[in-house]
Structure formats: C-alpha cells, structure tokens
Scaffold this active site. Structure first.
Site, PDB file in Angstrom:
ATOM      1  N   THR A 160      45.273  47.237  44.730  1.00  7.90           N
ATOM      2  CA  THR A 160      46.613  46.699  44.940  1.00  7.90           C
ATOM      3  C   THR A 160      46.376  45.312  45.516  1.00  7.90           C
ATOM      4  O   THR A 160      45.410  45.102  46.263  1.00  7.90           O
ATOM      5  CB  THR A 160      47.450  47.552  45.923  1.00  7.90           C
ATOM      6  OG1 THR A 160      46.795  47.543  47.194  1.00  7.90           O
ATOM      7  CG2 THR A 160      47.583  48.999  45.453  1.00  7.90           C
ATOM      8  N   HIS A 161      47.192  44.377  45.116  1.00  6.66           N
ATOM      9  CA  HIS A 161      46.982  42.963  45.480  1.00  6.66           C
ATOM     10  C   HIS A 161      45.615  42.486  45.002  1.00  6.66           C
ATOM     11  O   HIS A 161      45.042  41.569  45.581  1.00  6.66           O
ATOM     12  CB  HIS A 161      47.116  42.743  46.990  1.00  6.66           C
ATOM     13  CG  HIS A 161      48.329  43.385  47.585  1.00  6.66           C
ATOM     14  ND1 HIS A 161      49.532  42.735  47.693  1.00  6.66           N
ATOM     15  CD2 HIS A 161      48.532  44.640  48.066  1.00  6.66           C
ATOM     16  CE1 HIS A 161      50.430  43.555  48.235  1.00  6.66           C
ATOM     17  NE2 HIS A 161      49.846  44.730  48.457  1.00  6.66           N
ATOM     18  N   SER A 282      29.097  31.816  22.236  1.00  3.49           N
ATOM     19  CA  SER A 282      29.463  30.423  22.456  1.00  3.49           C
ATOM     20  C   SER A 282      28.557  29.566  21.589  1.00  3.49           C
ATOM     21  O   SER A 282      27.369  29.852  21.451  1.00  3.49           O
ATOM     22  CB  SER A 282      29.262  30.090  23.932  1.00  3.49           C
ATOM     23  OG  SER A 282      29.057  28.702  24.086  1.00  3.49           O
ATOM     24  N   LYS A 288      26.247  33.597  26.240  1.00  2.00           N
ATOM     25  CA  LYS A 288      27.639  34.057  26.369  1.00  2.00           C
ATOM     26  C   LYS A 288      28.028  35.161  25.388  1.00  2.00           C
ATOM     27  O   LYS A 288      27.640  35.164  24.232  1.00  2.00           O
ATOM     28  CB  LYS A 288      28.600  32.865  26.149  1.00  2.00           C
ATOM     29  CG  LYS A 288      28.617  31.840  27.234  1.00  2.00           C
ATOM     30  CD  LYS A 288      29.150  32.328  28.573  1.00  2.00           C
ATOM     31  CE  LYS A 288      30.648  32.560  28.583  1.00  2.00           C
ATOM     32  NZ  LYS A 288      31.439  31.325  28.489  1.00  2.00           N
ATOM     33  N   GLU A 295      41.431  37.940  24.730  1.00  2.00           N
ATOM     34  CA  GLU A 295      42.119  36.677  25.031  1.00  2.00           C
ATOM     35  C   GLU A 295      43.216  36.391  24.011  1.00  2.00           C
ATOM     36  O   GLU A 295      44.296  35.911  24.345  1.00  2.00           O
ATOM     37  CB  GLU A 295      41.101  35.539  25.075  1.00  2.00           C
ATOM     38  CG  GLU A 295      40.152  35.676  26.246  1.00  2.00           C
ATOM     39  CD  GLU A 295      38.963  34.735  26.122  1.00  2.00           C
ATOM     40  OE1 GLU A 295      38.913  33.761  26.870  1.00  2.00           O
ATOM     41  OE2 GLU A 295      38.096  34.971  25.267  1.00  2.00           O
TER      42      GLU A 295
END
Ligand code: ARG
Length: 472
Positions: A160-161, A282, A288, A295
C-alpha cells in the site's frame, strides 16, 4: 447516382464531396448493412411494396454483394460510394437493375446506420467476452500453480502506498486481476442487453411511412424488440459510448496490470521474468530486455480512453435527432474495438509465458515487519485494545530497528517489558505461514480462502464461456 441529388441545381464541390464520405471506414459494416437490408426487404414484401419476385431478386442481389466482397479483390475499392449504404444500393442496381432502388422504400440511412452499429457492437461484445474469458483462464491457471502442492503457497509482499504492507499469496495477487476482468465481462454483457433493440422502422426521425412490421424486422436480426422511440433510435449512440467506456475500463485494468508487471520485472524487484517472446532488446545496450508489450498496453490504454472521450464529446450538445456529426462516432468506436481485441490475446500469451521468481518474492515477504499487524492481533486476541496493541508493537518495531533485527529476534524479556502478556507462543504467530493464515476471511489471503476464490472464479469463467457459446 447520388442518393439525394434531385433538389440540387449545382454539383458538389469535389473536394468537399470526397471529404464528407465515410465509405473508407464504414465499409467494414457491410455484412451488417446487408443483413439489415435483407430484413427491410422482407418487411417491404409483407407490406406489399415488393412483389415476391422482386424480394427474391433483391435478396439474391444482396447475397451476391456479400460474396463478391468476400472473394473478389478490389470489389470494395469504390471511388464513388458515399457510404456503405450508398455502396450497397449502387451494387444492387448494377446487379439486378432499377428494381434495386425499391429497396430504399420507406427507410432512411439514419435508421440503417443506427442498426448496423448496434449489430457491430453486439458482435464485438461477444468476441471480447470470449477473449476476456481466455485471459481469465490463463491468469487463474497461474494463480492455481502458485498455490499448489508443488509450489507450496508462494507468497509475496502486498503493497500500500507502494510500501511493503502485508504478505499475500501470489495466487491472491493474481486473482485480483481476474476480478477486474470478470467485472469487465459483466459490464459488456450488461451493455449488450441494453443495446439489443432494433431501430429499423424508425425512418429518418418520425417513424416509417410504410406499414412495416417492426417486430418481425427485430426478430429477423436477433434483436429483443423494436426500439421504442423513433427520434431517440435514430440519434442514440449511448450503446457505443457505454461500450467504449467499458473498453476504456478494460484498458485501464490492463494498464495497471502492465505497470505492475513492468515494476516487478525491474532488477530492483526481480519478481517477474519477462517472457522473451513478448520482449525486445535494445539496439544500443546489449544487456537489455525490455517489457515492450507491457509498455504498449499501457500506452494504448490512453488511446482507448481518448476514443471514449471523443465519442462523448461528439454527442455532447447535439440537438435531436440525426446530425452528420454522428458519422464521427464510427472511427473512434472501431479504433477502440480493434485496439482491445488485438491486445487481449497478446496479454493472454504473455501471462502464459511469464515466470515468477517465487524465491525472491518469498524473501521479500519474509522481512521488513510485514508480520507487525499479525503481531498486534496476538495482543488483541488477549484482550488488549487495538490502539494500545498497535502502539506496543510499534515500540517493538522501534527496538528492532535499533538492533537491526526482526520482531521474531526479540527476546521474550524485551517483549514483556512492553506488555506482560507476551508468551512463547507469540513467536508462532510471526512466521510467514502464520501471518498468511491469520487472514482467514472470505476474500482474504489465507491459503484455504485463496483456493476457494480460485474455484469460485473458475465457475464464473465457465458460466461466461457458456454464455459466449450461446451467442455464437
Ligand atoms: N454515413 C452516414 C453516417 O454514418 C449515414 C447516415 C447518413 N444520413 C444522412 N441523413 N445523411 O452517419
């Protein structure tokens, strides 16, 4: 021939004429337009406007148009058709001669487009519900795996948070998404119920000028009933707005899912190993592996939410009834549908391919005082008011922070200096398994509850699949 040139003295400006056409996007409604036209033709025959021979010839012509569209490349590349309605009329007259013009007796394109769009959305809903069921199946499968005898009850931190809060089962976390997707499937079903009335016979705005059997036309197209008000029916696009708003919720859920998976796949979390089939590298950095699918899902959520907004704003401030602005609703509707329909199976594939690092998730769940609330519960169960229990465990956490240890490392004496009720059995309630087990309410993360939730969800998914078959 134009559908409306009679009263005009001047030809249209050529650029304007081309610009106002909708055929390049509404051609995808052709199948629906043909079905709608066939239903209208049958009603015209029953109203004695068409002879039996004319009806047969029109129905055959319409069928032929469908076949040509399916088989003959370039058939739909019509440089003159204003919209799908004009296209069908042109082709019909080319196929069967002047009697083809009789098809438009007693009807208006306003009711046609309203009906075509309802049929389009109805089909889209049926497809989307199948895709949502598939996705739910995949996620439930992964949830089941994470809470099976083989894996034990895999645990992770819940946040939470975005701060570690309490441990939960990995299965419990995954099932949270299933709940969202099942609600989405429900919303779509609800939207389907409301949209399933037939505008045919509404005419341009005031109702048909011929005695057309509206009930028969509605039945012909599998609608539940004819729409109740011709003014409303010809300009209502609520069904499209509801539908695209529901899609924007689907995308919102997928976007939250994507964001969380992106976060959990980062080296900092390391909970999720990205499936290579849905990730890219990448061009610059050889090490990567990027979460592109996730996304793009997150990005496309913005697009669908934009479509929902575009639809709403187009309708806002439109006087009744039909206005050409309504033509603008189509591309937003198609775009949202295409986007969601393309994404759902990809997300299902991703879910099937992802691997969870259960070890790392468990380590994260096992430390950082995530047993503090369960520790306070120990005192509450022994009659201590919860505010005091909270404070005493808070003090214990402070002690631990000073000593760089966890609650279970404190000696009983130290604990008793905070509250004399602490006893040896306190340590039992601090283990990860005990902390999980204590959340033993329906909807909670205790393993038995999660297993129950999984089997309840499986039943709901089965019902969903049965319903989608019923509509197929
Ligand atoms: N292409 C039009 C649309 O999509 C069809 C209805 C046209 N009606 C009219 N009165 N011009 O909205």
């Amino acid at each position: 021939m134009k559908m409306w040139a009679g009263r005009f003295r001047q030809p249209l400006d050529r650029t304007f004429e081309r610009w106002q056409r909708s055929f390049h996007f509404d051609r995808r409604l052709l199948t629906y337009e043909l079905a709608v036209s066939s239903a209208h033709a049958r009603a015209l025959k029953n109203a004695a406007i068409l002879t039996a021979e004319e009806l047969i010839s029109i129905l055959q012509g319409l069928q032929r148009i469908g076949e040509l569209a399916a088989t003959s490349a370039g058939f739909l590349d019509d440089g003159e058709a204003e919209d799908v309605h004009h296209f069908v009329e042109k082709q019909l007259v080319a196929l069967i001669g002047e009697s083809g013009y009789k098809l438009h007796s007693g009807r208006s394109r306003n009711e046609q487009i309203a009906t075509d769009l309802r049929l389009y959305v109805r089909d889209a809903i049926d497809q989307l519900r199948i895709e949502l069921a598939e996705l739910c199946n995949a996620v439930v499968e992964r949830a089941g795996e994470a809470s099976s005898a083989a894996t034990g009850d895999a645990a992770m931190p819940a946040y939470t948070h975005l701060q570690r809060a309490e441990p939960v089962l990995v299965g419990h976390w995954l099932m949270a998404y299933v709940e969202m997707f099942l609600r989405d499937a429900d919303r779509l079903a609800d939207c389907r119920k409301r949209l399933n009335v037939c505008p045919l016979g509404s005419g341009a705005v005031a109702g048909a000028t011929l005695p057309l059997d509206r009930v028969a036309m509605a039945r012909d197209l599998d609608f539940d009933a004819p729409s109740a008000n011709s003014i409303d029916a010809t300009c209502d696009r609520d069904f499209a707005i509801e539908f695209v708003n529901t899609l924007s919720l689907v995308m919102l859920h997928l976007s939250r899912w994507a964001e969380e998976m992106i976060l959990f796949s980062s080296q900092e979390f390391g909970f999720v190993r990205l499936p290579e089939a849905y990730s890219t590298g990448s061009s610059a950095m050889p090490q990567k592996k990027n979460p592109d699918l996730l996304e793009l899902v997150r990005g496309k959520a913005g697009r669908v939410i934009g479509d929902a907004t575009a639809l709403t704003i187009t309708l806002k401030g439109l006087p009744l009834a039909y206005n050409k602005d309504l033509q603008e609703t189509q591309e937003a509707l198609f775009d949202a549908t295409d986007t969601a329909l393309a994404i759902l199976p990809l997300v299902t594939g991703w879910m099937n391919g992802v691997e969870f690092d259960h070890q790392r998730m468990k380590e994260a769940a096992d430390s950082g005082f995530m047993n503090a609330w369960a520790a306070a519960t120990y005192l509450v169960k022994r009659g201590i008011p919860s505010r005091l229990a909270h404070e005493q465990i808070g003090k214990a956490v402070k002690l631990c922070a000073e000593q760089h240890c966890e609650l279970q490392d404190l000696a009983l004496d130290e604990l008793r200096s905070l509250n004399a009720l602490f006893d040896q059995d306190f340590y039992d309630c601090l283990s990860l398994a005990a902390v999980l087990a204590v959340h033993d309410v329906p909807g909670g993360t205790a393993p038995a509850q999660v297993r129950q939730a999984i089997s309840a969800a499986r039943k709901k998914i089965d019902t969903l699949i049965e319903e989608t078959h019923a509509h197929a």
